[in-house]
Design a protein around this motif. Sequence first.
Motif, PDB file in Angstrom:
ATOM      1  N   ALA A 119       1.081  -1.319   0.118  1.00  0.00           N
ATOM      2  CA  ALA A 119      -0.202   0.284  -0.039  1.00  0.00           C
ATOM      3  C   ALA A 119       0.954   1.414  -0.193  1.00  0.00           C
ATOM      4  CB  ALA A 119      -0.349  -0.129   1.370  1.00  0.00           C
ATOM      5  N   SER A 120       2.358   1.546   0.474  1.00  0.00           N
ATOM      6  CA  SER A 120       2.817   2.077   0.604  1.00  0.00           C
ATOM      7  C   SER A 120       3.539   2.521  -0.444  1.00  0.00           C
ATOM      8  CB  SER A 120       4.107   1.997   2.164  1.00  0.00           C
ATOM      9  OG  SER A 120       4.874   3.404   1.674  1.00  0.00           O
ATOM     10  N   ASN A 121       4.018   1.785  -1.426  1.00  0.00           N
ATOM     11  CA  ASN A 121       4.788   1.447  -2.867  1.00  0.00           C
ATOM     12  C   ASN A 121       3.334   2.170  -3.163  1.00  0.00           C
ATOM     13  OD1 ASN A 121       6.646   0.748  -1.427  1.00  0.00           O
ATOM     14  ND2 ASN A 121       6.330  -1.490  -2.123  1.00  0.00           N
ATOM     15  N   ASP A 122       1.660   1.606  -3.579  1.00  0.00           N
ATOM     16  CA  ASP A 122       1.012   2.422  -4.579  1.00  0.00           C
ATOM     17  C   ASP A 122       0.682   3.913  -4.359  1.00  0.00           C
ATOM     18  OD1 ASP A 122       0.620  -0.573  -5.550  1.00  0.00           O
ATOM     19  OD2 ASP A 122      -0.875  -1.174  -4.144  1.00  0.00           O
ATOM     20  N   HIS A 123       0.480   4.358  -3.093  1.00  0.00           N
ATOM     21  CA  HIS A 123       0.386   5.962  -2.352  1.00  0.00           C
ATOM     22  C   HIS A 123       1.678   6.376  -3.231  1.00  0.00           C
ATOM     23  CE1 HIS A 123       1.297   8.786   0.451  1.00  0.00           C
ATOM     24  NE2 HIS A 123      -0.372   9.137   0.120  1.00  0.00           N
ATOM     25  N   ASP A 124       2.650   6.318  -3.250  1.00  0.00           N
ATOM     26  CA  ASP A 124       4.452   6.189  -3.783  1.00  0.00           C
ATOM     27  C   ASP A 124       4.040   6.769  -5.507  1.00  0.00           C
ATOM     28  OD1 ASP A 124       4.871   7.256  -1.081  1.00  0.00           O
ATOM     29  OD2 ASP A 124       6.829   5.558  -1.134  1.00  0.00           O
ATOM     30  N   THR A 152      -7.383   6.497  -3.717  1.00  0.00           N
ATOM     31  CA  THR A 152      -7.907   5.478  -3.429  1.00  0.00           C
ATOM     32  C   THR A 152      -6.055   4.781  -2.713  1.00  0.00           C
ATOM     33  OG1 THR A 152      -9.539   5.353  -4.833  1.00  0.00           O
ATOM     34  CG2 THR A 152      -8.389   3.195  -4.171  1.00  0.00           C
ATOM     35  N   SER A 153      -5.185   5.887  -3.017  1.00  0.00           N
ATOM     36  CA  SER A 153      -4.084   4.619  -2.369  1.00  0.00           C
ATOM     37  C   SER A 153      -3.472   5.192  -1.022  1.00  0.00           C
ATOM     38  CB  SER A 153      -2.707   5.030  -3.428  1.00  0.00           C
ATOM     39  OG  SER A 153      -2.411   6.523  -4.039  1.00  0.00           O
ATOM     40  N   ARG A 154      -4.343   6.189  -0.595  1.00  0.00           N
ATOM     41  CA  ARG A 154      -3.633   6.730   0.765  1.00  0.00           C
ATOM     42  C   ARG A 154      -4.802   6.611   1.715  1.00  0.00           C
ATOM     43  NH1 ARG A 154      -3.232  13.664  -0.095  1.00  0.00           N
ATOM     44  NH2 ARG A 154      -1.174  13.813  -0.707  1.00  0.00           N
ATOM     45  N   LYS A 155      -6.333   6.375   1.020  1.00  0.00           N
ATOM     46  CA  LYS A 155      -7.449   5.542   1.903  1.00  0.00           C
ATOM     47  C   LYS A 155      -6.816   4.107   2.434  1.00  0.00           C
ATOM     48  CE  LYS A 155     -12.265   4.250   2.935  1.00  0.00           C
ATOM     49  NZ  LYS A 155     -13.427   4.394   1.602  1.00  0.00           N
ATOM     50  N   LYS A 156      -6.344   3.137   0.783  1.00  0.00           N
ATOM     51  CA  LYS A 156      -5.890   1.729   1.341  1.00  0.00           C
ATOM     52  C   LYS A 156      -5.080   1.965   2.401  1.00  0.00           C
ATOM     53  CE  LYS A 156      -4.277  -1.998  -0.800  1.00  0.00           C
ATOM     54  NZ  LYS A 156      -3.908  -2.738  -2.604  1.00  0.00           N
ATOM     55  N   GLN A 157      -3.465   3.055   2.441  1.00  0.00           N
ATOM     56  CA  GLN A 157      -2.031   3.052   2.850  1.00  0.00           C
ATOM     57  C   GLN A 157      -2.865   3.172   4.111  1.00  0.00           C
ATOM     58  OE1 GLN A 157      -0.016   6.504   2.090  1.00  0.00           O
ATOM     59  NE2 GLN A 157       2.526   5.635   3.210  1.00  0.00           N
ATOM     60  N   HIS A 158      -3.435   4.117   4.848  1.00  0.00           N
ATOM     61  CA  HIS A 158      -4.065   4.732   5.864  1.00  0.00           C
ATOM     62  C   HIS A 158      -4.956   3.523   6.744  1.00  0.00           C
ATOM     63  CE1 HIS A 158      -6.508   6.847   8.990  1.00  0.00           C
ATOM     64  NE2 HIS A 158      -5.372   7.227   9.268  1.00  0.00           N
ATOM     65  N   GLN A 159      -5.619   2.624   6.080  1.00  0.00           N
ATOM     66  CA  GLN A 159      -6.643   1.389   6.517  1.00  0.00           C
ATOM     67  C   GLN A 159      -5.485   0.474   6.666  1.00  0.00           C
ATOM     68  OE1 GLN A 159      -9.466   0.701   4.047  1.00  0.00           O
ATOM     69  NE2 GLN A 159     -10.239   2.189   4.404  1.00  0.00           N
ATOM     70  N   THR A 160      -4.308   0.434   6.138  1.00  0.00           N
ATOM     71  CA  THR A 160      -3.366  -1.063   6.238  1.00  0.00           C
ATOM     72  C   THR A 160      -2.917  -0.487   7.356  1.00  0.00           C
ATOM     73  OG1 THR A 160      -3.278  -1.466   4.007  1.00  0.00           O
ATOM     74  CG2 THR A 160      -1.590  -2.324   5.104  1.00  0.00           C
ATOM     75  N   MET A 161      -1.998   0.851   7.282  1.00  0.00           N
ATOM     76  CA  MET A 161      -1.524   1.138   8.807  1.00  0.00           C
ATOM     77  C   MET A 161      -1.731   1.212   9.718  1.00  0.00           C
ATOM     78  SD  MET A 161       0.848   4.779   8.666  1.00  0.00           S
ATOM     79  CE  MET A 161      -0.487   5.849   9.164  1.00  0.00           C
ATOM     80  N   MET A 162      -3.018   1.177  10.202  1.00  0.00           N
ATOM     81  CA  MET A 162      -4.053   1.303  11.520  1.00  0.00           C
ATOM     82  C   MET A 162      -3.117   0.306  11.674  1.00  0.00           C
ATOM     83  SD  MET A 162      -6.655   4.264  11.000  1.00  0.00           S
ATOM     84  CE  MET A 162      -7.605   4.003   9.402  1.00  0.00           C
ATOM     85  N   HIS A 163      -4.610  -0.736  10.617  1.00  0.00           N
ATOM     86  CA  HIS A 163      -4.133  -2.744  11.451  1.00  0.00           C
ATOM     87  C   HIS A 163      -3.376  -3.136  11.518  1.00  0.00           C
ATOM     88  CE1 HIS A 163      -8.885  -3.372  10.472  1.00  0.00           C
ATOM     89  NE2 HIS A 163      -8.458  -2.694   9.653  1.00  0.00           N
TER      90      HIS A 163
END
Length: 691
Positions: A119-124, A152-163
């Motif tokens: 997810a971090s790589n997709d956001h970058d 979409t990438s920011r949301k996915k990264q944020h959700q993954t990071m929280m979990h």
Amino acid sequence: QTRSLLGVFEEDAAAISNYINQLFQAMHRIYDAQNELSAATHLTSKLLKEYEKQRFPLGGDDEVMTSTLQQFAKVIDELSSCHAVLSTQLADAMMFPITQFKERDLKEILTLKEVFQIASNDHDAAITRYSRLSKRRENEKIKAEVTEDVYTSRKKQHQTMMHYFCALNTLQYKKKISLLEPLLGYMQAQISFFKMGSENLTEQLEEFLTNIGTSVQNVRREMDCEIENMQQTIEDLEVASDPLYLPDPDPTKFPAHRNLTRKAGYLNARNKTGLVSSSWERQFYFTQGGNLMSQARGDVAGGLVMDIDNCSVMAVDCEDRRYCFQITSFDGKKSSILQAESKKDYEEWICTINNISKQIYLSENPEEIAARVNQSALEAVTPSPSFQQRHESMRPPVQSRPPAARTSSTGSLGSDSAALSALSLDSLVAPDTPIQFDIISPVSEDLPGQAKSSGQSGRRTNPFGESGGSKPETEDSILHQLFIVRFLGSMEVKSDESPDVVYETMRQILAARAIHNVFRMTESHLLVTCDCLKLIDPQTQVTRLRFPLPNVVLYATHQENKRLFGFVLRTSGGRAESHQTSICYIFESNNEGEKICDSVGLAKQIAFHAELDRKASEKQKEIDRVKEKQQKELNKQKQIEKDLEEQSRLIAASSRSNQSSAEGQFVVLSSSQSEDSDLGEDGKKKRESEA
């Protein structure tokens, strides 16, 4: 700061994972060991129960040991059940929590870490595309797509990071739980196991174990005492057996036993590998009744080598090996050459096989009978002075006996035993007579008168029957029979009128061989012809000895052992030149003693008839010569008468003519007178020839 703090948490999670893996392996070893202990305990109990079914070669039916092991099997079986319960508790209370933590929680952290990284790589990547939008011309559609991608990438990264962060925080608590729960389960399982053990180990069992411990101590003391005795025995045997370590011990210190009827030991057997080559094989040989057996190393049982009943054994020379002897079966069809390890074994094997060949082993006390036979043989050769003096005092006056039959191959000993017992030994055999064990021509001995009759040794016999420059003396012989014999010995005898002489000589020679350890026997070919007996070397075909048949005056076989035979040879000369000497020769054959005696008897009969024919022919020739001489005398007388008549006619004619002178008349008259005188001499010769 978030990235830095995340690195610390990730490093801690990796350390936890490494430590948990090591702890899991250690606990798994405990669990495996407990399972193995449970299985081994159960197997031990099972084997103890099966002890009574075992059949040990050296162990008898020990009921005490069996009952003790059954009691132990019962207790160990209960302990095995306890160990099985402990294994189940360890699996549930120790292995299950740590396995869950390792397989579920730690793997979840790793999965979330990978998802967060993606997810971090997709956001970058989305931010990079958004930053590349051009400011000159704006495409609303592209801008909307890029903006949507960033969202979409920011949301996915944020959700993954929280979990992910939540899982990392929870891991700190799960770590404590995963460490304490397995240990707690392990300790509770052990406490439960020890409680069950204390319930099973009662006072009665403790008393049983105490008694068993006392018994073990007693057995240990007995073992220590037995070991001490065995060590002392070993030391004594080492001291006593030190001379036996030598391959050939001193025969004076360790004499050979000659009364054995059983023998066993290692021997080297010769096996022919070619025409002139051979090999030696070491095997274990032993006698079993009348059989000689051998057993190779590793074989389950022995195999038959030869039937040694009525066999013959003799010492032989084999290449460069010592202590060799040859065993020949009773029919002469099978023989074996063996080598002993020492002189003592060599003599014992020969004596044992000799005793077995006489079938002494069939008696109740074979060794006692063998000793008695050897002792009687010793007394027969070396009589004591007291026996001789007592025999001299009881000796009856010797009377002349009629000559007995000189051919005895199947005679009975019972009829002559009484007469033999009434005679002393020196009435048959000359006293102080040496025994000759080797074949030596009498020419080289002290019998000069035998030089031409029996000594023509060294003469080679043509094996192909072809005549050379000189014609063989036995070429015209009607009888030619060849036998394989072995020379035992010869000695001078005083009498040659009874077969008892041959029997006594056999006994003395065999006894002397046994006493003086003479086992060598020279093998030869005995050729029986109408002229002589010849001993021929089987290898070189050289005539060793020649015995003229007319000089063989007596021959006989042994009453029991038909392989032994002998004959007496009468020769001129000897110790005293004024009388003849008789020598008895003893031989051993391959169970053909009677055949040889029959052959000699046939040869003497043929020679006797040939001698009668020769004398008759000579007498007829003499008569023919006398008749021829008489005919010559008669013819001469007729010639003289014819001459006288002629002279008479001449005188008448002369007187009628009256022409002869007085001088002529005187000549005629003188010639007639001389003829008359000649006639008188012829008449005298005729009368002498007729007389």
